[in-house]
Design an enzyme around this catalytic site. Structure first.
Site, mmCIF file in Angstrom:
data_model
loop_
_atom_site.group_PDB
_atom_site.id
_atom_site.type_symbol
_atom_site.label_atom_id
_atom_site.label_comp_id
_atom_site.label_asym_id
_atom_site.label_seq_id
_atom_site.Cartn_x
_atom_site.Cartn_y
_atom_site.Cartn_z
ATOM 1 N N ASP A 1 -18.551 29.299 15.273
ATOM 2 C CA ASP A 1 -19.858 29.756 14.773
ATOM 3 C C ASP A 1 -20.512 30.867 15.581
ATOM 4 O OD1 ASP A 1 -20.265 28.255 17.008
ATOM 5 O OD2 ASP A 1 -21.650 26.824 16.127
ATOM 6 N N HIS A 2 -20.129 31.008 16.845
ATOM 7 C CA HIS A 2 -20.869 31.940 17.709
ATOM 8 C C HIS A 2 -20.344 33.371 17.681
ATOM 9 C CE1 HIS A 2 -22.907 28.477 19.327
ATOM 10 N NE2 HIS A 2 -23.550 29.192 20.217
ATOM 11 N N ASP B 1 -22.901 22.762 24.350
ATOM 12 C CA ASP B 1 -23.942 23.663 23.876
ATOM 13 C C ASP B 1 -25.259 22.934 24.090
ATOM 14 O OD1 ASP B 1 -24.194 26.195 21.743
ATOM 15 O OD2 ASP B 1 -25.875 24.793 21.756
ATOM 16 N N ARG C 1 -34.805 30.275 20.639
ATOM 17 C CA ARG C 1 -34.889 31.018 21.903
ATOM 18 C C ARG C 1 -35.315 32.448 21.624
ATOM 19 N NH1 ARG C 1 -29.834 28.291 24.771
ATOM 20 N NH2 ARG C 1 -31.021 26.419 25.253
ATOM 21 N N SER D 1 -28.960 27.996 28.180
ATOM 22 C CA SER D 1 -27.670 27.586 27.643
ATOM 23 C C SER D 1 -26.855 26.674 28.559
ATOM 24 C CB SER D 1 -26.889 28.859 27.365
ATOM 25 O OG SER D 1 -25.527 28.638 27.419
ATOM 26 N N ARG E 1 -23.678 27.337 28.930
ATOM 27 C CA ARG E 1 -22.480 28.139 29.227
ATOM 28 C C ARG E 1 -22.084 28.043 30.705
ATOM 29 N NH1 ARG E 1 -25.999 33.420 27.672
ATOM 30 N NH2 ARG E 1 -26.366 32.039 25.938
HETATM 31 C C1 MIC Z 1 -27.456 29.427 22.981
HETATM 32 O O1 MIC Z 1 -28.212 29.045 22.085
HETATM 33 O O2 MIC Z 1 -27.847 30.058 23.981
HETATM 34 C C2 MIC Z 1 -25.992 29.103 22.895
HETATM 35 C C3 MIC Z 1 -25.262 30.354 22.722
HETATM 36 O O3 MIC Z 1 -25.733 28.298 21.777
HETATM 37 C C4 MIC Z 1 -25.596 28.388 24.175
HETATM 38 C C5 MIC Z 1 -24.164 28.186 24.357
HETATM 39 C C6 MIC Z 1 -23.421 29.381 24.813
HETATM 40 O O4 MIC Z 1 -23.871 30.105 25.690
HETATM 41 O O5 MIC Z 1 -22.304 29.573 24.326
HETATM 42 C C7 MIC Z 1 -26.288 27.069 24.442
HETATM 43 O O6 MIC Z 1 -27.408 26.905 24.026
HETATM 44 O O7 MIC Z 1 -25.743 26.227 25.171
HETATM 45 FE FE1 SF4 Z 2 -26.167 29.049 17.646
HETATM 46 FE FE2 SF4 Z 2 -27.331 28.335 19.939
HETATM 47 FE FE3 SF4 Z 2 -28.624 29.800 18.130
HETATM 48 FE FE4 SF4 Z 2 -28.117 27.320 17.595
HETATM 49 S S1 SF4 Z 2 -29.433 28.057 19.236
HETATM 50 S S2 SF4 Z 2 -27.855 29.037 16.190
HETATM 51 S S3 SF4 Z 2 -26.124 27.025 18.571
HETATM 52 S S4 SF4 Z 2 -26.819 30.398 19.308
#
Ligand code: MIC
Ligand code: SF4
Length: 751
Positions: A95-96, A160, A448, A643, A645
């Site tokens: 999905d990312h 995640d 975010r 995140s 990550r």
């Molecule tokens: C996000 O919302 O920042 C992400 C991308 O989903 C991350 C995960 C990632 O960095 O791959 C998260 O929230 O953990």
């Molecule tokens: Fe994707 Fe993270 Fe955004 Fe949700 S908050 S849509 S998991 S990047």
């Protein structure tokens, strides 16, 4: 029938005994969170009480979920563990990595081509080790988990931070780094500090323009991005029961933004309705049977102050819609005050784009309510002023809303429908003109809004609101528009008012889908080959990190003293860098490029102590690495927020940073650092942050006696020959100290 129903039934059958034993050792009624935690102890039924905020406890989660951007690292680690199959049901979701540019199908075709190597890798690893694979276009991990896997009273972890979404179906679902996921898939316990408990009592009922999103926008304003740290938030009360299941999911999802370990709700009829509508009547029947164990003991909600560490009460009858931002999700402004606040702060008033959808706000209810506003555009002779985009959370939702005519309604206001993927939320948004870096405002229903997150433009003022408010502001094109009180002027010059949104919790005709996008793994995957091309720029097999040299660390250079907010987006940016998530050396070229250097106020410009010249952070660190010199990163409050990550921990480790010293950490990032063999340290006295000088050479003393609860000493050798000694704290327990000594937790697993 639900996936893994035997696992769910087995978990429920143990509940009675575990909860009874827990009540006995604790000696009082239990919160829902406590019931779930005590029913998932690694060691079985509880024989002792655990203390909030103190005890590290081993758990046995029911399942693991991974999204493609973090799964690569999680699975590269798992491949080193030497297991044949995953020990608990696990899934991977693509999905990312899909860039939102034209529209859903075209974008998906591009992504399939560009990411072929990564998708092939993830699907073959999944096939080999018994992991369910959700192909690109199937949807966003958390929405797919809610639709298929979440169950009341369960416990899961996911790579995640928004894994917490499954709290909407009464789970304790927690975001972790890939190394934690790797442990659980390898059949090892998962460790967590027993969380504190925050109770949120909801009274009244949502009405008019207010939606579930406003509950969490308000809570974020109250608790701030740090306020939930180390705690599980439990929502209850008549207002909670009146919310839809997906609305509960929204609230839990964005709970990641207050730093909460997770959030959850007790089982109720909204969850039953959702389970039945998503083809899981078997789970609903089981949950009904065990109802009493799937919510707190009645005494708890009757006198919450006795059982929670903190209690917040929100009256939904009077709750106003909120708009949070810019640049941080906890800057909460009620809609009635927005005009004034925006003018006072110089936030650009013109809304350029409204974006709805994402993992937190793309339920049938959200979309149908937003569509009821879009419909009024033509009914009332209006014209939509801003651009408008939709990212559906799953193919199930997309197919159903298309069938029910909502996509058509949005198309009529010129909307772009992007793929069922993260897209703009994670910076995978090819926004025309963003490179000009103009000051502008966007409003979205994601969660975010850190600087530059959505479109890479640091001058984009991003605001978070409900899908309804986002749609209304996009129609008006004005950040100061309050649909509750204000009118709009239509094409004929008449003044018109938008009627409050109306929608349906669940589709009356039921959900429908042609291909949900699931690929089941092989029964026996032992013959499946996983190929990683040694010349690949996207994937790289991992080499083990070196173990600790057995002595104190001397002469570490200060790499950067970061000032202010330093989220994982600042430490390891997403967007264009997502493509290197499976290649540690390549992604390390983004290390801390978004962090502000305390000494010059600039990003990605730090002093190289060897040459005296200023240069990019990754280059400077590579220069130290080439000389075999270690370094240290210094940071401010809530370092690593955002995140899960683990790249934000692996990159510095890979490039030779030895320690990260900050005023405070966000939970997942602190654990990630520990797992990768780094030293995660905090100032015993926060003012000592001011003692760190740009040319410092730093010694970490006390490592040969590194032990639980015992502070370490840092010697700051300043350039002028003077010295400061400061005390630093850590939260390593005995096991975690072994990780440090071995060079990483993974090195121990292999040993
Ligand atoms: C996000 O919302 O920042 C992400 C991308 O989903 C991350 C995960 C990632 O960095 O791959 C998260 O929230 O953990
Ligand atoms: Fe994707 Fe993270 Fe955004 Fe949700 S908050 S849509 S998991 S990047």
């Amino acid at each position: 029938m639900a996936f893994d129903i035997e696992m769910i039934a087995a978990r429920y059958s143990k509940m009675e005994a575990a909860i009874t034993a827990a009540r006995k050792v604790v000696g009082r009624p239990l919160t829902l969170t406590e019931k779930i935690l005590y029913n998932h102890l690694w060691t079985g039924n509880p024989t002792q009480e655990f203390h909030r905020g103190k005890d590290y406890v081993d758990f046995a989660p029911d399942r693991v979920a991974m999204q493609d951007a973090t799964a690569q690292m999680a699975l590269l680690q798992f491949m080193q563990a030497g297991r044949k199959k995953v020990a608990v049901p696990s899934t991977v979701h693509c999905d990312h990595l899909i860039t939102a540019k034209e529209e859903s199908n075209a974008d998906l075709t591009v992504a399939q081509k560009e990411n072929k190597e990564v998708y092939d890798f993830l699907s073959s690893v999944s096939n080999k080790y018994g992991i369910g694979f959700w192909k690109p276009g199937a949807g966003i991990i958390h929405q797919v988990v809610l639709e298929n896997y979440a169950f009341p009273g369960g416990m899961m972890i996911g790579t995640d931070s928004h894994t917490v979404n499954a709290g909407g179906l009464g789970m304790v679902a927690i975001g972790v780094g890939g190394a934690d996921a790797c442990d659980v898939m390898a059949g090892l316990p998962w460790e967590l500090k027993w969380p504190k408990a925050i109770g949120v009592k909801l009274t009244g009922k949502l009405n008019g323009w207010t939606s579930a999103k406003d509950v969490i926008l308000k809570v974020a304003g109250i608790l701030t991005v740090k306020g939930g740290t180390g705690a599980i938030v439990e929502y209850f009360g008549p207002g909670a029961e009146a919310l839809s299941c997906t609305g509960k999911g929204t609230i839990c999802n964005m709970g990641a933004e207050i730093g909460a370990t997770t959030s959850t709700f007790g089982y109720d009829e909204s969850m039953e309705r959702y389970l039945r509508s998503t083809n899981r009547s078997d789970v609903a029947d089981l949950a009904n049977k065990y109802k009493a164990h799937l919510t707190a003991d009645p005494e708890v909600y009757a006198e919450p102050k006795k059982y929670f560490d903190e209690v917040i009460e929100i009256d939904l009858d009077t709750l106003e819609p909120y708009i949070n931002g810019p640049f941080t999700p906890d800057l909460a402004t009620p809609i009635s005050k927005m005009k004034e606040e925006a003018a006072k702060n110089g936030w650009p008033m013109k809304v350029e784009v409204g974006l709805i959808g994402s993992c937190t706000n793309s339920s049938y209810e959200d979309i149908s309510r937003a569509a009821s506003l879009a419909k009024q555009v033509s009914d009332k002779g209006l014209k939509t002023k801003a651009e408008f985009t939709i990212t559906p959370g799953s193919e199930l939702v997309r197919y159903t809303i298309e069938r029910d005519g909502f996509i058509n309604t949005f198309n009529k206001i010129g909307a772009k429908v992007f793929s069922n993927a993260c897209g703009p939320c994670i910076g995978m948004w090819s926004r025309v003109g963003a490179e000009k870096k103009e000051k502008n405002t966007i409003v979205h229903s994601f969660n975010r809004n850190f600087q530059a997150r959505q479109d890479g433009n640091p001058n984009t003022y991003a605001f978070v609101a409900s899908p309804e408010i986002t749609t209304a502001l996009a129609i008006a094109g004005d950040l100061g528009f309050n649909p509750i009180t204000d009118t709009l002027t239509n094409e004929k010059g008449e003044k018109v008012k938008l009627d409050p949104p109306k929608g349906e919790e669940l589709p009356t005709k039921g959900f429908a889908v042609e291909d949900a996008g699931f690929v089941a793994p092989a029964e026996d995957g032992s013959g499946v080959q996983v190929i990683v091309d040694p010349k690949s720029s996207r994937l790289q097999l991992l080499a083990p990190f070196k173990s600790w040299e057995g002595s104190d660390l001397k002469g570490l250079k200060l790499l950067i003293k970061a000032k202010g907010k330093c989220t994982t987006d600042h430490i390891s940016m997403a967007g264009p860098w997502l493509k290197f998530r499976g290649h540690l050396d390549n992604i390390s070229n983004n290390l801390l490029i978004g962090a502000t250097n305390f000494y010059n106020g600039k990003t990605n410009e730090v002093k190289n102590q060897l040459s005296g010249a200023y240069g990019p952070v990754p280059e400077t660190q590579r220069a130290y690495k080439a000389q075999g010199i270690g370094s240290i990163v210094v940071g401010d409050e809530n370092y690593g927020e955002g995140s899960s990550r683990e790249h934000a921990a692996m990159e510095p480790r890979h490039l030779g940073v030895r320690a990260v010293l900050v005023k405070s950490f966000a939970r997942i990032h602190e654990t990630n650092l520990k797992k990768q063999g780094m030293l995660a340290l905090t100032f015993a006295n926060k003012d000592d942050y001011d003692k760190i000088q740009e040319d410092d050479s730093i010694d970490i003393v006390g490592l040969t006696a590194f032990s639980e609860g015992k502070p370490l000493t840092l010697v700051l050798n300043h350039k002028d020959g003077s010295k400061d000694e400061i005390q630093v704290n850590h939260t390593y327990n005995a096991q975690q100290i072994e990780w440090f000594k071995a060079g990483a937790a993974l090195n121990l697993m292999k040993a």
